[in-house]
Design a protein around this motif. Sequence first.
Motif, PDB file in Angstrom:
ATOM      1  N   THR A 133      18.894   5.521 -36.427  1.00  0.00           N
ATOM      2  CA  THR A 133      18.102   5.062 -37.578  1.00  0.00           C
ATOM      3  C   THR A 133      16.723   5.716 -37.542  1.00  0.00           C
ATOM      4  OG1 THR A 133      19.236   2.937 -37.403  1.00  0.00           O
ATOM      5  CG2 THR A 133      17.288   3.022 -38.803  1.00  0.00           C
ATOM      6  N   GLY A 157      13.449  -3.120 -32.059  1.00  0.00           N
ATOM      7  CA  GLY A 157      14.527  -2.231 -31.636  1.00  0.00           C
ATOM      8  C   GLY A 157      14.393  -0.842 -32.232  1.00  0.00           C
ATOM      9  N   VAL A 158      14.277  -0.756 -33.552  1.00  0.00           N
ATOM     10  CA  VAL A 158      14.135   0.549 -34.205  1.00  0.00           C
ATOM     11  C   VAL A 158      12.729   1.098 -33.970  1.00  0.00           C
ATOM     12  CG1 VAL A 158      14.174   1.798 -36.391  1.00  0.00           C
ATOM     13  CG2 VAL A 158      15.841  -0.030 -35.978  1.00  0.00           C
ATOM     14  N   SER A 179       2.322  -7.709 -33.144  1.00  0.00           N
ATOM     15  CA  SER A 179       1.420  -8.809 -32.808  1.00  0.00           C
ATOM     16  C   SER A 179       0.665  -8.430 -31.526  1.00  0.00           C
ATOM     17  CB  SER A 179       2.199 -10.114 -32.656  1.00  0.00           C
ATOM     18  OG  SER A 179       3.249  -9.933 -31.750  1.00  0.00           O
ATOM     19  N   ARG A 181       0.286  -9.513 -28.614  1.00  0.00           N
ATOM     20  CA  ARG A 181       0.930  -9.568 -27.293  1.00  0.00           C
ATOM     21  C   ARG A 181       1.736  -8.297 -27.014  1.00  0.00           C
ATOM     22  NH1 ARG A 181       6.331 -10.731 -26.989  1.00  0.00           N
ATOM     23  NH2 ARG A 181       7.237 -10.716 -29.065  1.00  0.00           N
ATOM     24  N   ASN A 182       2.018  -7.510 -28.050  1.00  0.00           N
ATOM     25  CA  ASN A 182       2.773  -6.265 -27.849  1.00  0.00           C
ATOM     26  C   ASN A 182       1.892  -5.017 -27.837  1.00  0.00           C
ATOM     27  OD1 ASN A 182       5.513  -6.956 -27.444  1.00  0.00           O
ATOM     28  ND2 ASN A 182       5.722  -7.515 -29.615  1.00  0.00           N
ATOM     29  N   TYR A 196      -0.432  -6.588 -37.750  1.00  0.00           N
ATOM     30  CA  TYR A 196      -0.011  -6.698 -39.156  1.00  0.00           C
ATOM     31  C   TYR A 196      -0.637  -7.948 -39.763  1.00  0.00           C
ATOM     32  CZ  TYR A 196       3.762  -9.464 -36.871  1.00  0.00           C
ATOM     33  OH  TYR A 196       4.488 -10.337 -36.116  1.00  0.00           O
ATOM     34  N   ILE A 242      13.924   1.202 -44.016  1.00  0.00           N
ATOM     35  CA  ILE A 242      15.309   0.977 -43.576  1.00  0.00           C
ATOM     36  C   ILE A 242      15.763  -0.429 -43.957  1.00  0.00           C
ATOM     37  CG2 ILE A 242      15.217   2.644 -41.679  1.00  0.00           C
ATOM     38  CD1 ILE A 242      14.878   0.168 -39.765  1.00  0.00           C
ATOM     39  N   VAL A 243      14.892  -1.156 -44.683  1.00  0.00           N
ATOM     40  CA  VAL A 243      15.254  -2.542 -45.019  1.00  0.00           C
ATOM     41  C   VAL A 243      15.255  -2.843 -46.512  1.00  0.00           C
ATOM     42  CG1 VAL A 243      14.541  -3.596 -42.841  1.00  0.00           C
ATOM     43  CG2 VAL A 243      12.871  -3.308 -44.647  1.00  0.00           C
ATOM     44  N   ALA A 255      16.736   4.862 -45.817  1.00  0.00           N
ATOM     45  CA  ALA A 255      17.637   5.435 -44.800  1.00  0.00           C
ATOM     46  C   ALA A 255      18.579   4.367 -44.273  1.00  0.00           C
ATOM     47  CB  ALA A 255      16.808   6.010 -43.638  1.00  0.00           C
ATOM     48  N   ALA A 257      21.583   4.180 -41.176  1.00  0.00           N
ATOM     49  CA  ALA A 257      22.085   4.971 -40.044  1.00  0.00           C
ATOM     50  C   ALA A 257      23.514   5.447 -40.256  1.00  0.00           C
ATOM     51  CB  ALA A 257      22.013   4.139 -38.771  1.00  0.00           C
ATOM     52  N   HIS A 300      11.274 -11.653 -32.875  1.00  0.00           N
ATOM     53  CA  HIS A 300      10.143 -11.189 -32.060  1.00  0.00           C
ATOM     54  C   HIS A 300      10.596 -10.573 -30.744  1.00  0.00           C
ATOM     55  CE1 HIS A 300       7.023 -12.314 -34.807  1.00  0.00           C
ATOM     56  NE2 HIS A 300       7.640 -13.464 -35.006  1.00  0.00           N
ATOM     57  N   VAL A 301      11.773  -9.974 -30.755  1.00  0.00           N
ATOM     58  CA  VAL A 301      12.240  -9.280 -29.552  1.00  0.00           C
ATOM     59  C   VAL A 301      11.438  -7.989 -29.382  1.00  0.00           C
ATOM     60  CG1 VAL A 301      14.199  -7.965 -28.636  1.00  0.00           C
ATOM     61  CG2 VAL A 301      14.552 -10.266 -29.553  1.00  0.00           C
TER      62      VAL A 301
HETATM   63  N1  LIG Z   1      19.014   0.837 -42.633  1.00  0.00           N
HETATM   64  C1  LIG Z   1      19.465   0.894 -41.367  1.00  0.00           C
HETATM   65  O1  LIG Z   1      20.285   1.752 -41.006  1.00  0.00           O
HETATM   66  C2  LIG Z   1      18.956  -0.090 -40.363  1.00  0.00           C
HETATM   67  C3  LIG Z   1      19.202   0.148 -38.997  1.00  0.00           C
HETATM   68  C4  LIG Z   1      18.680  -0.731 -38.052  1.00  0.00           C
HETATM   69  C5  LIG Z   1      17.949  -1.852 -38.477  1.00  0.00           C
HETATM   70  N2  LIG Z   1      17.769  -2.065 -39.808  1.00  0.00           N
HETATM   71  C6  LIG Z   1      16.974  -3.238 -40.245  1.00  0.00           C
HETATM   72  O2  LIG Z   1      15.637  -2.996 -39.832  1.00  0.00           O
HETATM   73  C7  LIG Z   1      15.006  -4.198 -39.447  1.00  0.00           C
HETATM   74  C8  LIG Z   1      14.431  -4.047 -38.059  1.00  0.00           C
HETATM   75  O3  LIG Z   1      15.487  -3.872 -37.134  1.00  0.00           O
HETATM   76  P1  LIG Z   1      15.189  -3.972 -35.573  1.00  0.00           P
HETATM   77  O4  LIG Z   1      16.464  -3.772 -34.855  1.00  0.00           O
HETATM   78  O5  LIG Z   1      14.024  -3.134 -35.232  1.00  0.00           O
HETATM   79  O6  LIG Z   1      14.763  -5.526 -35.497  1.00  0.00           O
HETATM   80  P2  LIG Z   1      14.123  -6.326 -34.319  1.00  0.00           P
HETATM   81  O7  LIG Z   1      14.232  -5.575 -33.037  1.00  0.00           O
HETATM   82  O8  LIG Z   1      14.676  -7.698 -34.364  1.00  0.00           O
HETATM   83  O9  LIG Z   1      12.569  -6.406 -34.735  1.00  0.00           O
HETATM   84  C9  LIG Z   1      11.766  -7.275 -34.001  1.00  0.00           C
HETATM   85  C10 LIG Z   1      10.325  -6.802 -34.103  1.00  0.00           C
HETATM   86  O10 LIG Z   1       9.810  -7.066 -35.405  1.00  0.00           O
HETATM   87  C11 LIG Z   1       8.417  -7.300 -35.276  1.00  0.00           C
HETATM   88  N3  LIG Z   1       7.967  -8.060 -36.431  1.00  0.00           N
HETATM   89  C12 LIG Z   1       8.394  -9.283 -36.839  1.00  0.00           C
HETATM   90  N4  LIG Z   1       7.780  -9.617 -37.992  1.00  0.00           N
HETATM   91  C13 LIG Z   1       6.941  -8.575 -38.309  1.00  0.00           C
HETATM   92  C14 LIG Z   1       6.027  -8.317 -39.387  1.00  0.00           C
HETATM   93  N5  LIG Z   1       5.854  -9.203 -40.378  1.00  0.00           N
HETATM   94  N6  LIG Z   1       5.356  -7.136 -39.389  1.00  0.00           N
HETATM   95  C15 LIG Z   1       5.523  -6.240 -38.400  1.00  0.00           C
HETATM   96  N7  LIG Z   1       6.365  -6.440 -37.352  1.00  0.00           N
HETATM   97  C16 LIG Z   1       7.057  -7.586 -37.318  1.00  0.00           C
HETATM   98  C17 LIG Z   1       8.276  -8.033 -33.972  1.00  0.00           C
HETATM   99  O11 LIG Z   1       7.034  -7.694 -33.390  1.00  0.00           O
HETATM  100  P3  LIG Z   1       6.040  -8.847 -32.903  1.00  0.00           P
HETATM  101  O12 LIG Z   1       6.847  -9.725 -31.965  1.00  0.00           O
HETATM  102  O13 LIG Z   1       4.942  -8.097 -32.230  1.00  0.00           O
HETATM  103  O14 LIG Z   1       5.633  -9.603 -34.142  1.00  0.00           O
HETATM  104  C18 LIG Z   1       9.444  -7.541 -33.121  1.00  0.00           C
HETATM  105  O15 LIG Z   1       9.054  -6.645 -32.097  1.00  0.00           O
HETATM  106  C19 LIG Z   1      16.070  -5.295 -39.589  1.00  0.00           C
HETATM  107  O16 LIG Z   1      15.909  -5.917 -40.842  1.00  0.00           O
HETATM  108  C20 LIG Z   1      17.373  -4.538 -39.570  1.00  0.00           C
HETATM  109  O17 LIG Z   1      18.425  -5.196 -40.272  1.00  0.00           O
HETATM  110  C21 LIG Z   1      18.241  -1.217 -40.754  1.00  0.00           C
END
Ligand SMILES: NC(=O)c1ccc[n+]([C@@H]2O[C@H](COP(=O)([O-])OP(=O)(O)OC[C@H]3O[C@@H](n4cnc5c(N)ncnc54)[C@H](OP(=O)(O)O)[C@@H]3O)[C@@H](O)[C@H]2O)c1
Length: 309
Positions: A133, A157-158, A179, A181-182, A196, A242-243, A255, A257, A300-301
């Motif tokens: 991604t 994750g991404v 946030s 803490r990160n 943010y 990506i969302v 985009a 993946a 918040h992972v």
């Molecule tokens: N289109 C695609 O191919 C594709 C592929 C992968 C994922 N996605 C989508 O992309 C999104 C992210 O995926 P992911 O795997 O990265 O999720 P994730 O690992 O669950 O993201 C968690 C992170 O989001 C941060 N976060 C939470 N709220 C936030 C905000 N308002 N502003 C900024 N950061 C914030 C947190 O940081 P803090 O704890 O520091 O707040 C945490 O580190 C999901 O919606 C997923 O479905 C789409």
Amino acid sequence: MKAIAQTEFGDADVLVMRELPDPPIALDQVLVEVRAAGVNPVDRLVRMGYVASTTPCHFPLIPGWDVAGVVRAVGPAVDGFAVGDEVFGYQRKDHVQHGTYAQLVAATERGLAHKPASLSFEEAGGLALTGLTALQALRKVGVSSGDTVLVHAAAGGVGHLAVQVARVLGASRVIGTASPRNHDFLRSLGVEPVSYGDALVNNVAELVGGDGKVDVAFDCVGGAALNDSPALVRDPARIVSIVDTNVLELGGRYAYAKPVRADLDWLAEQAGSGAVKVEVQQTFPLEQAADAHRLLEGRHVRGKVVLTV
Ligand SMILES: NC(=O)c1ccc[n+]([C@@H]2O[C@H](COP(=O)([O-])OP(=O)(O)OC[C@H]3O[C@@H](n4cnc5c(N)ncnc54)[C@H](OP(=O)(O)O)[C@@H]3O)[C@@H](O)[C@H]2O)c1
């Protein structure tokens, strides 16, 4: 084999360990003994039935698109993989049923690559979906030498892979939202952290100086992060989400993946050399997949959550 399988859509409780037949393996597929399976937000969407309108889903449904493991058998048409190879991959298929939360998965070649020896199975199990991604999205907006790149949700994750991939592609500055803490975690990845929230546009402007703008904005959040992005970039064509497909109306790119072998090989090379590191916040044994989903749902992972098999 044992697998986590759901027989209906619903909350995390539908994820139950079951005894199921081994998966069918096509002539051009690779049978992988799973050691680790990354957990992704899309697995929750599958679990709830939200992807069923675009992708046929069949019960009993084994979720999971991320895998790392060892090749146990290859179909007669398979090139490039042999029994015993350590592999990782992104196994999204045209139908959802035979996923990676299992002891065995029948893997497509296009979504598989060799695991670098320096990577643990847990790290490799969290690399493919998020890494693809990140790479494919950054390429869509042409990240290259000298760019300043802003990643929204850079600790996720991404996001934590996107910031590192941006550097490999040549970005000279990478700014990431998270946030407080990160923030130290982001600094350890060579990222300039920013919180943010309502003050984001001002905070980024102060940080970058000059005209207060970045070259590329990578949205992993949607909502305010996407809405703020036009004010943050010099050219809206270099916003990628990506969302949220509404990014297209802003003039940016969306985009999703795709399983591309060459891109997985690229990620393997970068991870193998240490240029890209996978942060695994927590592992869960396969039978605790429901707990892994609950943790991810908190949003918040840091880095990845991975199931071990
Ligand atoms: N289109 C695609 O191919 C594709 C592929 C992968 C994922 N996605 C989508 O992309 C999104 C992210 O995926 P992911 O795997 O990265 O999720 P994730 O690992 O669950 O993201 C968690 C992170 O989001 C941060 N976060 C939470 N709220 C936030 C905000 N308002 N502003 C900024 N950061 C914030 C947190 O940081 P803090 O704890 O520091 O707040 C945490 O580190 C999901 O919606 C997923 O479905 C789409």
